[in-house]
Design an enzyme around this catalytic site. Structure first.
Site, PDB file in Angstrom:
ATOM      1  N   GLU A 104       0.977  -1.130  -0.136  1.00 37.95           N
ATOM      2  CA  GLU A 104      -0.063   0.048   0.010  1.00 37.95           C
ATOM      3  C   GLU A 104       0.959   1.423  -0.026  1.00 37.95           C
ATOM      4  O   GLU A 104       0.751   2.220  -0.758  1.00 37.95           O
ATOM      5  CB  GLU A 104      -0.667  -0.091   1.134  1.00 37.95           C
ATOM      6  CG  GLU A 104      -1.912  -1.181   1.174  1.00 37.95           C
ATOM      7  CD  GLU A 104      -2.902  -1.236   2.406  1.00 37.95           C
ATOM      8  OE1 GLU A 104      -4.205  -1.442   2.338  1.00 37.95           O
ATOM      9  OE2 GLU A 104      -2.495  -0.966   3.470  1.00 37.95           O
ATOM     10  N   GLU A 151      -3.648  -9.597   4.064  1.00 35.28           N
ATOM     11  CA  GLU A 151      -4.697  -9.391   5.411  1.00 35.28           C
ATOM     12  C   GLU A 151      -5.658 -10.108   5.303  1.00 35.28           C
ATOM     13  O   GLU A 151      -6.036 -10.435   6.327  1.00 35.28           O
ATOM     14  CB  GLU A 151      -5.004  -7.869   5.013  1.00 35.28           C
ATOM     15  CG  GLU A 151      -4.273  -6.695   5.398  1.00 35.28           C
ATOM     16  CD  GLU A 151      -3.052  -6.531   4.085  1.00 35.28           C
ATOM     17  OE1 GLU A 151      -2.331  -5.433   4.389  1.00 35.28           O
ATOM     18  OE2 GLU A 151      -3.170  -7.353   3.301  1.00 35.28           O
TER      19      GLU A 151
END
Length: 259
Positions: A110, A130
């Site tokens: 990210e 995640e």
């Protein structure tokens, strides 16, 4: 040890995330990164930044789970700019190059997505794992489907699988794959090219792109032509705008002053 190391050369700032063993980001490191990037944004003498990781194995694996286990709250104070100092930093109108020197997963991927260009070492690997921990890659869920084909982005988000630099390049996630020993040399070569360019135009480009992400084409164009974006208004009223036209007509290289 200072987890963030900086190197400044002319108008270029190199930022290295250096937290052995894996360059994971805790709250304190995130706040430092925010201060560094806000300082870069606000320094009129700096034009381009390079972000990389220390060592050769990790760019960044994202959130420091060990720090979380010791009390760092996942919704704690990340500092200005949010996680990693970049994802939510307002008015970042200067080019940023991510030089991914190894593993970039979770929040590390990210963070790379927050850059404008991504160079990857040939051994770099990527993932958004995640999902396997029962949580969401929130920033990637917003950004990734806008950067690569929707179905590929959803596959990566929903499965958390790993992929290599070749696949990342195939989907347009990275600009170039570079040999490990040449990664930073190429990043600096690109940074020097950008640093020689017109800063006001860069600012206008980034402002327009951000604004247009959530607008339809005509609304975005109306804001540009009516000079409702500050960076565009500044560019159109600048000496650099006139300098570009003069340099072209005089068949010489322009001299950009950023004003």
């Amino acid at each position: 040890m200072d987890p963030i190391k900086t190197r400044r050369e002319g108008a270029i700032l190199e930022v290295t995330l250096d937290r052995p063993k894996a360059n994971a980001i805790d709250l304190a490191t995130s706040r430092i990164m925010g201060e560094v990037f806000a300082g870069f944004r606000d320094d009129p003498d700096l034009r381009v930044a390079i972000l990389t990781g220390g060592g050769e194995k990790f760019f960044c694996p994202g959130w420091d789970l060990k720090a979380a286990a010791d009390g760092d709250a996942v919704d704690g104070d990340y500092g200005v700019g949010g996680f990693g100092g970049l994802q939510e930093l307002r008015n970042m109108n200067k080019p940023i190059i991510a030089a991914v020197n190894g593993i970039a997963c979770g929040g590390g991927l990210e963070l790379a997505l927050s850059a404008d260009m991504i160079l990857a070492a040939e051994h770099a690997t990527f993932a958004l794992p995640e999902i396997r921990s029962g949580t969401v890659a929130d920033a990637a869920s917003v950004k990734l489907p806008k950067r690569i084909p929707y179905h590929i982005a959803m596959e990566l988000l929903l499965t958390g699988r790993w992929f290599d630099a070749t696949e990342a390049n195939r989907w347009g996630l990275v600009n170039e794959i570079i040999t490990s020993d040449q990664l930073m040399a190429r990043a600096w070569e690109l940074a020097r090219l950008l640093a020689s360019g017109p800063p006001l135009v860069y600012a206008a480009i980034k402002d327009i792109v951000r604004d247009a992400e959530d607008s339809n084409f005509q609304d975005a164009m109306n804001r540009i032509t009516k000079r409702q974006l500050r960076s565009v208004d500044t560019l159109y009223a600048s000496g650099d705008q006139l300098e570009g036209a003069r340099a072209f007509s005089e068949k010489r290289d322009p001299v950009w002053k950023g004003k």
